[in-house]
Write an enzyme that holds these catalytic residues in place. Sequence first.
Site, short mmCIF file in Angstrom:
data_model
loop_
_atom_site.label_atom_id
_atom_site.label_comp_id
_atom_site.label_asym_id
_atom_site.label_seq_id
_atom_site.Cartn_x
_atom_site.Cartn_y
_atom_site.Cartn_z
N LYS A 1 -5.01 13.43 -25.49
CA LYS A 1 -3.94 13.40 -23.50
C LYS A 1 -2.22 13.17 -24.52
CE LYS A 1 -3.68 11.78 -20.17
NZ LYS A 1 -2.00 10.89 -19.37
N ASN A 2 -2.30 12.05 -24.73
CA ASN A 2 -0.67 10.89 -24.90
C ASN A 2 -0.16 11.93 -26.46
OD1 ASN A 2 -1.18 10.72 -22.34
ND2 ASN A 2 -1.42 8.44 -22.78
N CYS B 1 0.34 8.61 -12.28
CA CYS B 1 -0.10 7.90 -12.05
C CYS B 1 0.59 7.23 -10.80
CB CYS B 1 -0.95 8.24 -12.88
SG CYS B 1 -2.38 8.89 -13.63
N ARG C 1 5.96 2.29 -13.28
CA ARG C 1 7.09 3.30 -13.97
C ARG C 1 8.16 3.59 -13.90
NH1 ARG C 1 2.17 6.61 -14.64
NH2 ARG C 1 2.79 6.05 -17.38
N ASP D 1 -5.38 1.47 -20.57
CA ASP D 1 -5.93 2.52 -20.31
C ASP D 1 -8.22 2.37 -19.89
OD1 ASP D 1 -3.52 3.82 -19.69
OD2 ASP D 1 -4.13 5.26 -21.20
N ARG E 1 -7.39 15.65 -14.89
CA ARG E 1 -5.47 15.73 -15.35
C ARG E 1 -5.92 14.73 -16.81
NH1 ARG E 1 -1.27 12.22 -12.42
NH2 ARG E 1 -1.11 12.37 -14.74
N1 EPU Z 1 8.35 0.02 -19.21
C1 EPU Z 1 9.60 -0.08 -18.22
N2 EPU Z 1 10.40 0.06 -18.67
C2 EPU Z 1 10.18 1.31 -19.45
C3 EPU Z 1 8.67 2.03 -19.33
C4 EPU Z 1 8.34 1.33 -19.89
O1 EPU Z 1 9.49 -1.50 -17.76
O2 EPU Z 1 11.55 2.24 -19.26
C5 EPU Z 1 7.27 -0.85 -18.96
C6 EPU Z 1 6.39 -0.23 -17.90
O3 EPU Z 1 6.90 -0.05 -16.73
C7 EPU Z 1 5.03 -0.85 -18.02
C8 EPU Z 1 5.48 -1.29 -19.88
O4 EPU Z 1 6.92 -0.97 -20.23
O5 EPU Z 1 5.45 -2.44 -17.74
C9 EPU Z 1 4.92 -0.25 -20.86
O6 EPU Z 1 4.43 1.06 -20.22
P1 EPU Z 1 4.84 1.74 -21.24
O7 EPU Z 1 6.19 2.48 -21.24
O8 EPU Z 1 4.31 1.75 -22.48
O9 EPU Z 1 4.17 3.19 -20.99
P2 EPU Z 1 4.56 4.57 -20.68
O10 EPU Z 1 4.49 5.27 -21.99
O11 EPU Z 1 4.66 5.24 -19.26
C10 EPU Z 1 2.19 5.38 -21.78
C11 EPU Z 1 0.46 6.45 -20.76
C12 EPU Z 1 0.00 5.23 -19.86
C13 EPU Z 1 -0.43 4.14 -21.04
C14 EPU Z 1 0.41 2.93 -21.39
C15 EPU Z 1 0.71 1.87 -22.06
C16 EPU Z 1 1.72 8.32 -21.77
C17 EPU Z 1 1.95 10.02 -20.89
N3 EPU Z 1 0.98 8.06 -21.10
O12 EPU Z 1 2.33 5.83 -20.51
O13 EPU Z 1 -1.08 6.45 -20.58
O14 EPU Z 1 -1.34 3.73 -19.88
O15 EPU Z 1 1.32 4.06 -21.95
O16 EPU Z 1 -0.58 2.25 -22.88
O17 EPU Z 1 1.52 8.70 -22.82
C18 EPU Z 1 -2.68 7.87 -18.87
O18 EPU Z 1 -3.14 8.20 -19.61
O19 EPU Z 1 -3.83 7.95 -17.82
C19 EPU Z 1 -1.81 6.49 -18.86
C20 EPU Z 1 -1.50 6.41 -17.76
#
Ligand code: EPU
Length: 434
Positions: A26-27, A121, A126, A315, A408
Amino acid sequence: MASAFLIKGLGDRPKLKGTIRVAGAKNAALQAMAFSILFKDTLRLSNVPEIEDISRMTELLEALGLSVRRPRKDSWELNVSKKISAAMPEELTKKFRASVVLTGPLLSRFGRVSLPHPGGCLIGARPIDLFLEAYKKMGAKVTEKSGCYDIAAPKGLHGAEIFMRNQSVTGTQTVMMAAILAKGQTVIKNAAMEPEIPHLAAFLNKCGAKISGAGTPTITIKGGGLLSAKGRAYKTPPDRIETGSFLILGVLAAKDLTITNCQPKDLEVIVETLRLISSSKIITSKNTITVKNKNKAIINPLSIKTHEYPGFPTDLQAPMAVLLSQARGESLVFETIFEGRLGYAEELARMGAKITLWDSHRLMIFGPRTLSGKILTSPDIRAGLALVLAAVIAKGESVIHNAYYIDRGYEAIEKRFLSIGVPIKRIETAEEGS
Ligand code: EPU
């Protein structure tokens, strides 16, 4: 009408058999759809999972003005044939977190993008501060008004040194995309290292990008012009979270199950952990994993702590907690990445698991406890699948509302689970569970 899953629990005996195929990640597919904006010609994607988040992304791309075709069930063709809008529509953007990744390519190609705070989610705050800080360093001006961001770089972005305070997966991928069309060199430090990142970078490099270091904490991108696919297709790699979830299901309930179309090398932490704590026989090859149990697996307790790749993936934290509910003794689960990802604990406790929630990051499970079927509600994508696993090993029938969340992230899960012996069917319900 909404849908739910009705599952007849198998109870104690390991019964699942056959093969189950892992879908495309997915990602990774969501990222690939976003980077189509960096191409001057048509980008083809294959092995794309048929899931709700992909439908949302295609709706969003179409709303922006991209031409989107789907010649086959799992393949898409994306083309920026005309000037597209830089205003991301509120309703679609708020539906899923990955919408934020479009900001990188839109900003670097068209010099402007506006968006509401993206949705996703309910697993934590986020934030998008890391994205905004990076754009500012690359020369953009960010203004915020009533929860909407306007990001402008009329003369284009320039390269910069970006230190990611958190190792953000989408943050790293998005800044990498923005840097491809920026003037000069960008260095991302403390970059995320998830396997999807080097996979995407390798494809982008074939199409003209100059990215080095993807898969390590320091990624360097030399900016240049628009990319060209020249007929190449991006093949989405197998979903490692789906693979890990199927493997956990295998340990819990399989007699002889083979997971195909996967890459065990990207899941070392799960394979090694399950080998360590369970009596299941786990055999890996380059693209398959087989799990065998003669009787119900003996599982030893363990403390797990989620961590960025190659550590224990957040995840897979919820499916792992289901497994630990069957371990002989006390286990601790520590979710370090997100602050709202233990929402399933209450549902598992209602099924009979002995769980103590310490705070929003930590819980303790004491097992083994026999779970019983209940009417449940899926709190998010991954916890939704965890509840499906719990329902499979429970005694009696469960109904899992909010199947939308599971849809999803997982393609036709009921068909694939049914084929290996899980008594599951989709039912239409008048309303979502409470
Ligand atoms: N964070 C910040 N500021 C930002 C962005 C992130 O503080 O601007 C923090 C977040 O709050 C968190 C940490 O950084 O504490 C890591 O978050 P990350 O940005 O890595 O998460 P994400 O990129 O929003 C992706 C996946 C998630 C998965 C996470 C961690 C996608 C679309 N989503 O999220 O997947 O849990 O990486 O591996 O790629 C899922 O597929 O169900 C899902 C939630």
